[in-house]
Design an enzyme around this catalytic site. Structure first.
Site, PDB file in Angstrom:
ATOM      1  N   ASP A  80       1.061  -8.171  -1.452  1.00 14.22           N
ATOM      2  CA  ASP A  80       1.484  -8.592  -0.116  1.00 14.22           C
ATOM      3  C   ASP A  80       1.381 -10.103   0.051  1.00 14.22           C
ATOM      4  O   ASP A  80       0.807 -10.800  -0.796  1.00 14.22           O
ATOM      5  CB  ASP A  80       0.653  -7.870   0.977  1.00 14.22           C
ATOM      6  N   ASN A 148      -9.850  -1.151   8.493  1.00 14.84           N
ATOM      7  CA  ASN A 148      -9.221  -0.029   9.212  1.00 14.84           C
ATOM      8  C   ASN A 148      -8.578   0.974   8.256  1.00 14.84           C
ATOM      9  O   ASN A 148      -7.804   1.823   8.677  1.00 14.84           O
ATOM     10  CB  ASN A 148      -8.173  -0.547  10.203  1.00 14.84           C
ATOM     11  N   HIS A 150      -6.540   0.196   5.768  1.00 12.64           N
ATOM     12  CA  HIS A 150      -5.232  -0.161   5.214  1.00 12.64           C
ATOM     13  C   HIS A 150      -5.326  -0.410   3.709  1.00 12.64           C
ATOM     14  O   HIS A 150      -6.390  -0.759   3.187  1.00 12.64           O
ATOM     15  CB  HIS A 150      -4.580  -1.338   5.958  1.00 12.64           C
ATOM     16  N   GLU A 155      -0.680  -0.605   7.393  1.00 15.85           N
ATOM     17  CA  GLU A 155      -1.632  -0.353   8.472  1.00 15.85           C
ATOM     18  C   GLU A 155      -1.582   1.120   8.883  1.00 15.85           C
ATOM     19  O   GLU A 155      -0.635   1.839   8.531  1.00 15.85           O
ATOM     20  CB  GLU A 155      -1.273  -1.238   9.682  1.00 15.85           C
TER      21      GLU A 155
HETATM   22  C1  GLP Z   1      -6.237  -7.975   3.215  1.00 12.53           C
HETATM   23  C2  GLP Z   1      -5.310  -7.568   2.089  1.00 12.53           C
HETATM   24  C3  GLP Z   1      -5.745  -6.263   1.478  1.00 12.53           C
HETATM   25  C4  GLP Z   1      -7.227  -6.313   1.162  1.00 12.53           C
HETATM   26  C5  GLP Z   1      -7.998  -6.535   2.440  1.00 12.53           C
HETATM   27  C6  GLP Z   1      -9.507  -6.495   2.241  1.00 12.53           C
HETATM   28  O1  GLP Z   1      -5.981  -7.272   4.363  1.00 12.53           O
HETATM   29  N1  GLP Z   1      -3.960  -7.437   2.509  1.00 12.53           N
HETATM   30  O2  GLP Z   1      -4.994  -6.026   0.298  1.00 12.53           O
HETATM   31  O3  GLP Z   1      -7.619  -5.115   0.556  1.00 12.53           O
HETATM   32  O4  GLP Z   1      -7.601  -7.796   2.918  1.00 12.53           O
HETATM   33  O5  GLP Z   1     -10.014  -7.793   2.085  1.00 12.53           O
HETATM   34  P1  GLP Z   1     -11.471  -8.106   1.612  1.00 12.53           P
HETATM   35  O6  GLP Z   1     -11.521  -7.825   0.155  1.00 12.53           O
HETATM   36  O7  GLP Z   1     -11.640  -9.564   1.909  1.00 12.53           O
HETATM   37  O8  GLP Z   1     -12.398  -7.238   2.385  1.00 12.53           O
END
Ligand code: GLP
Length: 256
Positions: A80, A148, A150, A155
């Site tokens: 993404d 959440n 995702h 989402e």
């Molecule tokens: C973002 C990314 C996700 C990732 C999430 C968790 O939302 N789009 O792919 O899994 O962050 O991030 P973190 O690893 O900082 O908790």
């Protein structure tokens, strides 16, 4: 400490591996990636961003530096990217990947792909999906978990057969990113994400969740929360998916 068990929907379990520390999780996944890249130097990797991935990419970079493996021939597809950031923003996922993996591992820009480039107005999502197919599909997809539930930026409310597309970010997702952006107002409202259906086509999926702040989402996932409410729930039923967690993330919703 290692504790292997199956959990979630009995008909479609997600294999879970609990290791004591975040470092052990990162080393275990780095080992698997090294093994794949040695066996298949032109492996197609699906890559994730977020703080969860930093230790993994550091472990992988150390192995490249030590000469244990080369990643110069892999192809990569990132999950993404935000929409609406300036091209040179240090907060783009492209900048994150350059800093933590592509630079240290010598992965050439010609071998990496994102669903949209930072600074671009819109995405050619069809070309991105076509490029995955042309590369032969993703051998191993890395995933983190949003607070959440995702996966990538799919989402709650995303469909199981969704494809790469532009999405609105959930309020919780933007709030979780606020500190990194120096305030909620600076967090983008939109992004382009690989779809759930696209992700599920990867041959192997490894999900990492580290830290007590992920305990709640991990326990909901393992309790079999439906994917429409918790997109990570869609991973149950994939033929080769494993969730790797540290002890803190395995501690349950109330820290037990
Ligand atoms: C973002 C990314 C996700 C990732 C999430 C968790 O939302 N789009 O792919 O899994 O962050 O991030 P973190 O690893 O900082 O908790």
């Amino acid at each position: 400490m290692s504790d292997e068990r199956a959990a979630g929907d009995a008909a479609a379990p997600v294999e879970v591996r609990v290791l004591a520390t975040a470092e052990e999780v990162c080393e275990a996944v780095a080992d698997e990636l090294v093994e794949l890249a040695r066996r298949r130097p032109e492996a197609v990797l699906g890559l994730a961003t977020g703080s969860t991935m930093i230790g993994l990419y550091a472990a992988l970079s150390a192995r490249v530096r030590d000469g244990a493996v080369s990643l110069e021939r892999v192809r990569t597809f990132n999950l993404d990217e935000y929409l609406g950031l300036p091209e040179a923003s240090p907060r783009s996922f492209r900048a994150f990947m350059d800093e933590h993996l592509f630079g240290p591992c010598g992965i050439d820009a010609a071998r990496v792909a994102f669903p949209v480039a930072p600074g671009a107005e819109g995405a050619d999502v069809r070309a991105f999906e076509d490029a995955i197919h042309a590369a032969g599909g993703i051998d191993l997809q890395l995933l983190g978990l949003g607070g959440n539930g995702h996966i990538a930026f799919n989402e709650p409310g995303s469909l199981r057969d969704s494809r790469t597309r532009a999405v609105e970010l959930a309020p919780r997702t933007r709030a979780d990113a606020a500190a990194a952006f120096g305030g909620l107002d600076s967090v983008p409202t939109r992004a382009v994400t690989m779809g759930v259906g696209t992700i599920l086509e990867a041959r192997t999926i490894r999900v990492l969740a580290l830290g007590a702040h992920k305990a709640d989402v991990v326990s909901r996932m393992l309790a079999g929360a439906p994917g429409s409410e918790l997109p990570a729930g869609f991973l149950a039923g994939h033929p080769d998916v494993r969730l790797l967690v540290d002890a803190a993330a395995a501690s349950g919703p109330d820290g037990r």
